[in-house]
Motif scaffolding. Structure first.
Motif, PDB file in Angstrom:
ATOM      1  N   VAL A 134      59.606 -32.259  20.432  1.00 44.59           N
ATOM      2  CA  VAL A 134      60.966 -31.785  20.166  1.00 44.59           C
ATOM      3  C   VAL A 134      61.007 -31.127  18.798  1.00 44.59           C
ATOM      4  O   VAL A 134      60.509 -31.687  17.813  1.00 44.59           O
ATOM      5  CB  VAL A 134      61.983 -32.960  20.191  1.00 44.59           C
ATOM      6  CG1 VAL A 134      63.382 -32.452  19.874  1.00 44.59           C
ATOM      7  CG2 VAL A 134      61.947 -33.677  21.511  1.00 44.59           C
ATOM      8  N   ASP A 135      61.612 -29.951  18.741  1.00 40.85           N
ATOM      9  CA  ASP A 135      61.873 -29.329  17.447  1.00 40.85           C
ATOM     10  C   ASP A 135      63.105 -28.441  17.550  1.00 40.85           C
ATOM     11  O   ASP A 135      63.350 -27.834  18.591  1.00 40.85           O
ATOM     12  CB  ASP A 135      60.681 -28.514  16.940  1.00 40.85           C
ATOM     13  CG  ASP A 135      60.696 -28.410  15.425  1.00 40.85           C
ATOM     14  OD1 ASP A 135      59.936 -29.147  14.780  1.00 40.85           O
ATOM     15  OD2 ASP A 135      61.490 -27.629  14.882  1.00 40.85           O
ATOM     16  N   ILE A 136      63.836 -28.386  16.481  1.00 42.86           N
ATOM     17  CA  ILE A 136      65.048 -27.563  16.420  1.00 42.86           C
ATOM     18  C   ILE A 136      64.698 -26.086  16.270  1.00 42.86           C
ATOM     19  O   ILE A 136      65.480 -25.215  16.617  1.00 42.86           O
ATOM     20  CB  ILE A 136      65.978 -28.046  15.285  1.00 42.86           C
ATOM     21  CG1 ILE A 136      67.375 -27.457  15.443  1.00 42.86           C
ATOM     22  CG2 ILE A 136      65.377 -27.736  13.918  1.00 42.86           C
ATOM     23  CD1 ILE A 136      68.404 -28.091  14.524  1.00 42.86           C
ATOM     24  N   SER A 137      63.515 -25.814  15.767  1.00 42.37           N
ATOM     25  CA  SER A 137      63.054 -24.436  15.591  1.00 42.37           C
ATOM     26  C   SER A 137      62.167 -24.035  16.761  1.00 42.37           C
ATOM     27  O   SER A 137      61.225 -24.752  17.110  1.00 42.37           O
ATOM     28  CB  SER A 137      62.265 -24.305  14.285  1.00 42.37           C
ATOM     29  OG  SER A 137      61.715 -22.999  14.170  1.00 42.37           O
ATOM     30  N   SER A 138      62.438 -22.898  17.336  1.00 42.70           N
ATOM     31  CA  SER A 138      61.614 -22.429  18.452  1.00 42.70           C
ATOM     32  C   SER A 138      60.290 -21.846  17.972  1.00 42.70           C
ATOM     33  O   SER A 138      59.325 -21.795  18.733  1.00 42.70           O
ATOM     34  CB  SER A 138      62.374 -21.392  19.281  1.00 42.70           C
ATOM     35  OG  SER A 138      62.693 -20.269  18.490  1.00 42.70           O
ATOM     36  N   LYS A 139      60.225 -21.431  16.724  1.00 42.01           N
ATOM     37  CA  LYS A 139      59.006 -20.784  16.205  1.00 42.01           C
ATOM     38  C   LYS A 139      57.768 -21.664  16.336  1.00 42.01           C
ATOM     39  O   LYS A 139      56.769 -21.222  16.902  1.00 42.01           O
ATOM     40  CB  LYS A 139      59.225 -20.333  14.770  1.00 42.01           C
ATOM     41  CG  LYS A 139      58.057 -19.550  14.200  1.00 42.01           C
ATOM     42  CD  LYS A 139      58.425 -18.889  12.903  1.00 42.01           C
ATOM     43  CE  LYS A 139      57.301 -18.145  12.247  1.00 42.01           C
ATOM     44  NZ  LYS A 139      56.374 -17.456  13.084  1.00 42.01           N
ATOM     45  N   PRO A 140      57.763 -22.898  15.845  1.00 38.51           N
ATOM     46  CA  PRO A 140      56.547 -23.698  16.004  1.00 38.51           C
ATOM     47  C   PRO A 140      56.278 -24.079  17.458  1.00 38.51           C
ATOM     48  O   PRO A 140      55.112 -24.223  17.850  1.00 38.51           O
ATOM     49  CB  PRO A 140      56.793 -24.932  15.137  1.00 38.51           C
ATOM     50  CG  PRO A 140      58.264 -25.031  15.014  1.00 38.51           C
ATOM     51  CD  PRO A 140      58.770 -23.618  15.053  1.00 38.51           C
ATOM     52  N   LEU A 141      57.317 -24.201  18.267  1.00 42.56           N
ATOM     53  CA  LEU A 141      57.112 -24.511  19.683  1.00 42.56           C
ATOM     54  C   LEU A 141      56.402 -23.356  20.393  1.00 42.56           C
ATOM     55  O   LEU A 141      55.478 -23.580  21.187  1.00 42.56           O
ATOM     56  CB  LEU A 141      58.445 -24.810  20.369  1.00 42.56           C
ATOM     57  CG  LEU A 141      59.164 -26.084  19.923  1.00 42.56           C
ATOM     58  CD1 LEU A 141      60.541 -26.158  20.572  1.00 42.56           C
ATOM     59  CD2 LEU A 141      58.340 -27.318  20.240  1.00 42.56           C
TER      60      LEU A 141
END
Length: 101
Positions: free
Chosen positions: A69-76
């Motif tokens: 889970v991450d709020i930023s799509s960039k690292p995902l």
């Protein structure tokens, strides 16, 4: 009241490389903990995963119930690019504090 730690804030941190917390690999204490786990069917949730080195390590060692889970799509997106075998439905673009279930 606006949240200064919203998606735009974290996207900017990744875009500018301002990620001083990122050591570039799974941290030793977590690796040592993971290595002693015998049940590879357990569910692991990694909130605020960032570059998710822990998820990559777990997946490479046979754990299949890992949610990132991450709020930023960039690292995902970057994680998905580097780990094409990792199930995309386990990459959750959301604010951890707003997750249901």
């Amino acid at each position: 009241m606006t949240n200064s730690f919203d998606e735009d804030f974290w996207d900017n941190r990744y875009a500018t490389g301002n990620t001083g917390w990122d050591i570039g690999y799974v941290s030793t204490p977590l690796k040592e903990y993971f290595d002693q786990l015998e049940d590879k069917e357990i569910h692991v949730l990694i909130p605020g995963a960032g570059n998710a080195y822990e998820a990559q390590y777990l997946f490479e060692h046979g754990f299949r119930n890992v949610d990132v889970v991450d709020i930023s799509s960039k690292p995902l997106r970057e994680f998905a690019r580097k780990n094409p075998e990792f199930p995309s439905d386990r990459l959750i673009h959301a604010d951890f504090f707003e997750l249901q279930n």
